[in-house]
Design a protein around this motif. Structure first.
Motif, PDB file in Angstrom:
ATOM      1  N   ASN A 156      76.017 -18.906  -4.478  1.00 58.31           N
ATOM      2  CA  ASN A 156      75.934 -18.536  -5.881  1.00 58.31           C
ATOM      3  C   ASN A 156      74.738 -19.244  -6.507  1.00 58.31           C
ATOM      4  O   ASN A 156      74.788 -20.451  -6.674  1.00 58.31           O
ATOM      5  CB  ASN A 156      77.216 -18.918  -6.605  1.00 58.31           C
ATOM      6  N   PRO A 157      73.666 -18.521  -6.830  1.00 57.07           N
ATOM      7  CA  PRO A 157      73.504 -17.096  -6.650  1.00 57.07           C
ATOM      8  C   PRO A 157      73.380 -16.739  -5.165  1.00 57.07           C
ATOM      9  O   PRO A 157      73.095 -17.590  -4.332  1.00 57.07           O
ATOM     10  CB  PRO A 157      72.219 -16.766  -7.405  1.00 57.07           C
ATOM     11  N   GLN A 188      68.740 -17.668 -11.272  1.00 57.05           N
ATOM     12  CA  GLN A 188      68.567 -19.096 -11.022  1.00 57.05           C
ATOM     13  C   GLN A 188      69.935 -19.755 -10.845  1.00 57.05           C
ATOM     14  O   GLN A 188      70.931 -19.288 -11.377  1.00 57.05           O
ATOM     15  CB  GLN A 188      67.831 -19.758 -12.193  1.00 57.05           C
ATOM     16  N   LYS A 189      69.936 -20.823 -10.076  1.00 67.71           N
ATOM     17  CA  LYS A 189      71.149 -21.595  -9.875  1.00 67.71           C
ATOM     18  C   LYS A 189      71.529 -22.253 -11.195  1.00 67.71           C
ATOM     19  O   LYS A 189      70.671 -22.813 -11.877  1.00 67.71           O
ATOM     20  CB  LYS A 189      70.890 -22.673  -8.814  1.00 67.71           C
ATOM     21  N   GLU A 190      72.814 -22.157 -11.535  1.00 67.90           N
ATOM     22  CA  GLU A 190      73.259 -22.790 -12.770  1.00 67.90           C
ATOM     23  C   GLU A 190      73.405 -24.285 -12.546  1.00 67.90           C
ATOM     24  O   GLU A 190      73.939 -24.721 -11.535  1.00 67.90           O
ATOM     25  CB  GLU A 190      74.600 -22.205 -13.209  1.00 67.90           C
ATOM     26  N   LYS A 191      72.905 -25.041 -13.494  1.00 63.89           N
ATOM     27  CA  LYS A 191      73.036 -26.496 -13.402  1.00 63.89           C
ATOM     28  C   LYS A 191      74.426 -26.877 -13.884  1.00 63.89           C
ATOM     29  O   LYS A 191      74.921 -26.337 -14.862  1.00 63.89           O
ATOM     30  CB  LYS A 191      71.967 -27.178 -14.233  1.00 63.89           C
ATOM     31  N   LYS A 192      75.038 -27.816 -13.176  1.00 69.38           N
ATOM     32  CA  LYS A 192      76.366 -28.280 -13.567  1.00 69.38           C
ATOM     33  C   LYS A 192      76.259 -29.144 -14.810  1.00 69.38           C
ATOM     34  O   LYS A 192      75.344 -29.946 -14.947  1.00 69.38           O
ATOM     35  CB  LYS A 192      77.009 -29.062 -12.424  1.00 69.38           C
ATOM     36  N   ALA A 193      77.229 -28.974 -15.690  1.00 74.29           N
ATOM     37  CA  ALA A 193      77.245 -29.766 -16.926  1.00 74.29           C
ATOM     38  C   ALA A 193      77.531 -31.216 -16.574  1.00 74.29           C
ATOM     39  O   ALA A 193      78.275 -31.525 -15.635  1.00 74.29           O
ATOM     40  CB  ALA A 193      78.310 -29.238 -17.847  1.00 74.29           C
ATOM     41  N   ASP A 194      76.921 -32.107 -17.324  1.00 71.12           N
ATOM     42  CA  ASP A 194      77.143 -33.545 -17.090  1.00 71.12           C
ATOM     43  C   ASP A 194      78.582 -33.874 -17.474  1.00 71.12           C
ATOM     44  O   ASP A 194      78.998 -33.690 -18.625  1.00 71.12           O
ATOM     45  CB  ASP A 194      76.147 -34.343 -17.940  1.00 71.12           C
ATOM     46  N   THR A 195      79.351 -34.344 -16.518  1.00 72.50           N
ATOM     47  CA  THR A 195      80.771 -34.619 -16.761  1.00 72.50           C
ATOM     48  C   THR A 195      81.051 -36.083 -17.075  1.00 72.50           C
ATOM     49  O   THR A 195      82.181 -36.472 -17.249  1.00 72.50           O
ATOM     50  CB  THR A 195      81.615 -34.220 -15.516  1.00 72.50           C
TER      51      THR A 195
END
Length: 137
Positions: free
Chosen positions: A103-104, A125-132
């Motif tokens: 993904n993608p 584009q690859k989605e960036k992970k939200a800062d957790t």
């Protein structure tokens, strides 16, 4: 076996990919395999395509799903790494795209006339992970 066109077979006919028994097909290079005359490997089917799969190596995890599920052995793989697509024998069915788990996806369908460079520029584009990380006050 007499060579027949796609419309020369009876409805429900079983078309075998290989002539005779094949023992270790996974380690036999495609050019050395005993393909039958009814296999699309023996003749180009590229003119059937309306859409074609294109490959983005930046997203590929070399899972080999595309290679396993391709009905016409059009995925080129060496040493368990996807290296390209055999467009002479790819019908454009899209199975490789459907089974791609990334993904993608590392394979996407594009119009037959689309060149690879412009297709790659349109790739999702690859989605960036939200800062957790939680900040403390």
């Amino acid at each position: 076996m007499e060579k027949k066109g796609w419309d020369g077979f009876e409805i429900g006919a079983m078309l075998r990919t290989f002539d005779g028994a094949v023992s270790d097909i996974a380690t036999t290079l495609p050019e050395n395999r005993p393909y039958s005359q009814s296999s699309s490997f023996t003749a180009s089917v590229a003119d059937w395509r309306i859409e074609k799969p294109l490959f983005n190596k930046d997203y590929c995890i070399d899972c080999q799903f595309c290679w396993i599920y391709c009905p016409d052995m059009s995925i080129i793989s060496r040493d368990k790494k996807m290296i390209g697509i055999d467009f002479d024998h790819c019908k454009g069915c899209g199975i490789c795209v459907q089974v791609c788990p990334t993904n993608p996806k590392s394979l996407l369908m594009f119009a037959e006339q689309k060149d690879e460079e412009s297709a790659l520029s349109e790739w999702p584009q690859k989605e960036k992970k939200a800062d957790t990380e939680v900040k403390e006050d």
